[in-house]
Structure formats: structure tokens, C-alpha cells
Enzyme design. Structure first.
Site, PDB file in Angstrom:
ATOM      1  N   CYS A   1      39.322  62.262 -30.492  1.00 29.13           N
ATOM      2  CA  CYS A   1      39.067  63.352 -31.432  1.00 29.13           C
ATOM      3  C   CYS A   1      38.851  64.673 -30.672  1.00 29.13           C
ATOM      4  CB  CYS A   1      37.888  63.001 -32.339  1.00 29.13           C
ATOM      5  SG  CYS A   1      37.822  63.980 -33.857  1.00 29.13           S
TER       6      CYS A   1
ATOM      7  N   HIS B   1      39.328  57.691 -34.367  1.00 30.59           N
ATOM      8  CA  HIS B   1      38.188  57.093 -33.661  1.00 30.59           C
ATOM      9  C   HIS B   1      38.392  55.583 -33.526  1.00 30.59           C
ATOM     10  CE1 HIS B   1      35.146  60.421 -33.491  1.00 30.59           C
ATOM     11  NE2 HIS B   1      36.039  60.945 -34.315  1.00 30.59           N
TER      12      HIS B   1
ATOM     13  N   GLU C   1      36.941  53.555 -31.625  1.00 31.51           N
ATOM     14  CA  GLU C   1      35.687  52.822 -31.396  1.00 31.51           C
ATOM     15  C   GLU C   1      35.088  52.302 -32.698  1.00 31.51           C
ATOM     16  OE1 GLU C   1      34.222  57.133 -31.825  1.00 31.51           O
ATOM     17  OE2 GLU C   1      36.044  56.044 -31.276  1.00 31.51           O
TER      18      GLU C   1
END
Length: 227
Positions: free
Chosen positions: A99, A198, A200
Site C-alpha cells: 500500500c 494488503h 497480510e
């Protein structure tokens, strides 16, 4: 074999969730996470790869532009991550920008950003979501497409800025349905990748875990190239 150390950058306070999830992914694939914050003595730290996490927008002065919106900036974090990215580029370290990390990587390579995206969206929502509800369209001949093993996949969206002009040496390899850049890579490097989503928060998806697996694999390969 020594576990590769992965520097995970972020703000002085907060961002516990993204930091924790990136650290989990690093450990999952045999790495040792090193949380790095503004004020840490970068020159004294030892690491084998870098993950620059998401967060507040970067200051447009970093890509020689006037502010067009009034977001929150974090000057200390900008300075830290600029130094870490420049160090990784100079030493040829594997680097994953997530990001704002992708945006700052692009700026360090001479690119710039769209400072707002609402006016650029026609086919996709401007709503933020950690769920994989948006479509990523990949360049079929890119390294990222081969890694994710699909021409399209679903991603999340937590950003209100994005790459406009691409930095030197970076190639656009992914866009959303509005044509907004979602991923860039440097084909001359074993692992230099910026993603606008994202991953994660998507570790329950095998395809997204591959990003972190590849990062750790790149740590174990001989370094090549710099700049």
C-alpha cells in the site's frame, strides 16, 4: 541455516494489526521479523529483506508535488522508510512494499501518485475493505502473474491514493477494473515488488501467502544488482 531477518517498517505508534500479521507471515516461512520504527538507528541494524507496511499517505513533497488533499502525514515515518528503501535498493535486498510502501517505493524511483481516487473510479467502489472483494488483473508475462498462478484474483482495498507515473525501472503488472495500478515490479531484481492491497490480511488465501514465501526464498539467493 541462519534465519533471514526481515525488517518490517511502520509508524512510531499503532498499526499493531498489520505489523503482527506481516511478522506471522515472515515466521511462517522461516524468517525472523525485525520491527523498525522512526528513531531506530538504521545504520546499526542488520536485515536481509524489507517489508514496508501500509498506513497514512506519504507527503507529496517526496515526489515534488503540491498537496491536493488534506490527509494526515507522518514526517518521521516518511524519513525512516525513505532511508530503509534507499538502503534496500542500494544493497539489492528483497523488498515488498504494501500500500503506502508501494507508493513510497515508486516515489523513490522518481514516480508520482494520484492523491485521490474517487474521481478515477467508474467500475469499482471507493469503499475500504479488508475482504477480497475487488478484482486484480495481472499482466500475463509478469513475474507476479507466475507467482500467483492466475490471470485475475481477488484483493482487498484500503487505499485512497495510488501510483500515477511509474518510477524508473518499475513495470506495471497489475490493475483493478478501473485501470488503477495495483502492482509494480522490477524485472531486473530477484524480488522488488509493490502491491496496493494488503496481503497480510489475506493469509487465509494460499495465493496471497506466496508473496511472503517468495520474499523469504529471495533472501536465500545470491544478491544481484543495485540502484
Amino acid at each position: 541455516m541462519t534465519r533471514p531477518v526481515v525488517a518490517i517498517t511502520g509508524p512510531m505508534r499503532g498499526a499493531f494489526g498489520p505489523r503482527f500479521m506481516v511478522a506471522c507471515a515472515v515466521r511462517m516461512y522461516g524468517g525472523k521479523p525485525l520491527q523498525v520504527r522512526p528513531g531506530d538507528p538504521i545504520a546499526e541494524l542488520s536485515y536481509d529483506a524489507v517489508v514496508v507496511t501500509g498506513g497514512h499517505d506519504i507527503n507529496p513533497v517526496l515526489y515534488a508535488a503540491e498537496p491536493e488533499v488534506q490527509p494526515k502525514y507522518d514526517a518521521e515515518r516518511d524519513a525512516l522508510e525513505t532511508a530503509v528503501i534507499d538502503d534496500a535498493l542500494a544493497r539489492g535486498l528483497p523488498l515488498l512494499g504494501i500500500c503506502r510502501g508501494a507508493q513510497l517505493l515508486n516515489a523513490r524511483r522518481g514516480g508520482n501518485l494520484f492523491q485521490e481516487l474517487k474521481s478515477h473510479r467508474k467500475m469499482t467502489s471507493n469503499r475500504w475493505t479488508i475482504l477480497p472483494l475487488k478484482t486484480l488483473c495481472l499482466e500475463s508475462d509478469s513475474w507476479l502473474a507466475s507467482l500467483l498462478a492466475a490471470p485475475t484474483c481477488k484483493i482487498n482495498s484500503l487505499h485512497n491514493q495510488a501510483i500515477d507515473r511509474v518510477g524508473d525501472g518499475l513495470r506495471i503488472v497489475g490493475r483493478d477494473l478501473d485501470g488503477i495500478i495495483q502492482a509494480v515490479e522490477d524485472p531486473s531484481r530477484p524480488f522488488l515488488l509493490g502491491v496496493q492491497w494488503h496481503p497480510e490480511f489475506l493469509l487465509f488465501l494460499r495465493r496471497q501467502r506466496r508473496l511472503f514465501c517468495a520474499l523469504l526464498q529471495a533472501c536465500r539467493q545470491p544478491r544481484s544488482g543495485s540502484g
